[in-house]
Design an enzyme around this catalytic site. Structure first.
Site: not given
Ligand SMILES: *Cc1c(COP(=O)(O)O)cnc(C)c1O
Length: 423
Positions: A239, A275, A316, A345
């Site tokens: 996150g 991520g 988003y 489209c």
């Molecule tokens: C999507 C997800 C992440 C990664 O989130 P980021 O915002 O890309 O860091 C980590 N843990 C879980 C369980 C997720 O679903």
């Protein structure tokens, strides 16, 4: 920060001119910087060095095998959310014992496969899922490890589609139910509850929501300890936000300064699931200008990449910086306000609206910045468009890590039944 910069008015990725890549490989083209990605991974690891966390890169942010392999080679584990991601993770050479698996909807097949492969643990999102894993685990000799994904009910102050830690979201288990589960853990004899997990949302730029969630979880852990429950892992989820526009997200060091004192008090092993933080700024989407068109109210720049390649602006309302990959000084004087749109489209097919940019003309290339996370991985074949080619740049070399799809690829799994063939 990242290895995309102008040198003599040309945009470079590491030591390679982006224009060269666009001409050689064609567009739309995803370009990733290997060193940017590793730098982010190492920064997080270094900031949390004192608790030696297992950093499980979140596969869904960008699941290309080469990207997974590069991170796994540096010691990363992987965070997965489906059987397909398990398959990828193992193909990339990730040891099963470094894989954690979250998802509100794991199927029996997916659970079985992950148990067979011996993943580190499941992040379980409900009591029925827990009971199902317990049932399936009964067929195997050793107990199956699970962590409870807690929904700590905090407001992460991010887009509502990427908020996951509020009690109205579908994710995780509330504290009261988690307590009940932990107290009846002995009746679930085929599983071992080894930890707690939180993941409160994505693109969170402040530490406060993380700290609030972690504090709640730690208070809960203390309470459960008093009731005789001891655990081994605390999984903080992902996150961490990045810069798309003018955000000032916490750095890995600042984040660590806020949460390390809390984590150390628990004595638990720490897992993280970044991520976007790792791959977001390490990738761009390169597109070519097809047409420029003026209407009585607007000027549109139509490019050859679309929402099927990068859906974040449409989905988003996300902001992505747009850069011309040549930036002559004259361009700074001649700017215009434009919508950058794709060929699809749908009126939702745009990358930027009313954006002031140097004047673009047909044949110019643009870069949609910070497109490494949730870019290619969310791409589709809508409008029967072939998904883009992906290249990874390592210093002065570029490696194709995914071929552009062919027209045959588009039809590969389709079948015309015999009766339609007049047979
Ligand atoms: C999507 C997800 C992440 C990664 O989130 P980021 O915002 O890309 O860091 C980590 N843990 C879980 C369980 C997720 O679903």
């Amino acid at each position: 920060m990242h290895e995309f910069r102008y040198i003599n008015n040309r945009l470079y990725c590491e030591k390679v001119k982006v224009e060269e890549l666009a001409r050689k490989f064609g567009t739309p083209l995803y370009v990733y910087s290997y060193h940017t990605m590793l730098d982010h991974f190492h920064k997080l690891q270094a900031a949390f060095r004192s608790v030696k966390p297992l950093v499980c890169y979140s596969v869904k942010a960008n699941s290309n095998l080469a990207i997974l392999k590069a991170l796994v080679d540096k010691g990363a584990g992987l965070d997965i959310v489906s059987g397909g991601e398990l398959y990828r993770a193992l193909k990339a050479g990730c040891p099963a014992q470094k894989i954690v698996y979250a998802s509100v909807g794991k199927t029996d097949k997916e659970i079985e496969e992950a148990v067979k492969k011996g993943i580190l643990f499941f992040n379980v999102e409900s009591l029925p899922e827990l009971e199902n894993i317990n049932r399936i685990a009964g067929r195997f000799k050793r107990p199956v490890n699970v962590a409870l994904r807690i929904n700590p009910d905090v407001e992460p102050k991010t887009h509502k589609f990427i908020t996951t830690g509020k009690i109205t979201n579908k994710f995780g288990i509330d504290f009261a139910v988690a307590r009940r589960i932990l107290l009846l853990r002995r009746s679930l004899c085929n599983i071992k509850i080894c930890g707690l997990h939180i993941h409160i949302g994505s693109q969170i730029t402040e530490s406060a929501p993380f700290v609030a969630a972690i504090k709640k979880v730690i208070a809960f852990l203390a309470r459960m300890k008093n009731e005789g429950v001891t655990l081994e892992y605390l999984n903080l989820g992902g996150g961490l936000g990045i810069v798309y526009d003018n955000e000032k997200p916490q750095t890995a060091v600042k984040f660590a300064a806020q949460v390390l004192p809390l984590l150390k008090r628990t004595g638990l092993k720490v897992i993280m699931e970044p991520g976007r933080f790792i791959i977001g700024n390490a990738g761009i989407l390169v597109a070519r200008v097809l047409y420029c068109k003026s209407t009585p109210r607007k000027r549109f720049v139509i490019v050859d990449a679309g929402m099927n390649d990068l859906i974040r602006p449409s989905f988003y309302n996300a902001y992505h910086q747009i850069l011309p990959i040549r930036y002559p000084l004259s361009a700074i004087r001649y700017t215009e306000k434009v919508d950058i749109v794709g060929p699809i489209c749908e009126s939702g097919d745009f990358f930027a609206k009313d954006r002031r940019l140097p004047r673009l003309k047909e044949g110019d290339f643009i870069a949609v910045m910070s497109a490494g996370a949730y870019g290619f991985s969310m791409s589709s074949n809508y409008n029967s468009r072939r998904r883009a080619k992906e290249v990874m740049v390592v210093k002065d070399k570029a490696f194709v890590i995914r071929k552009r799809e062919s027209f045959q690829d588009l039809l590969r799994n389709e079948i015309i039944p015999a009766f339609l063939m007049g047979l």
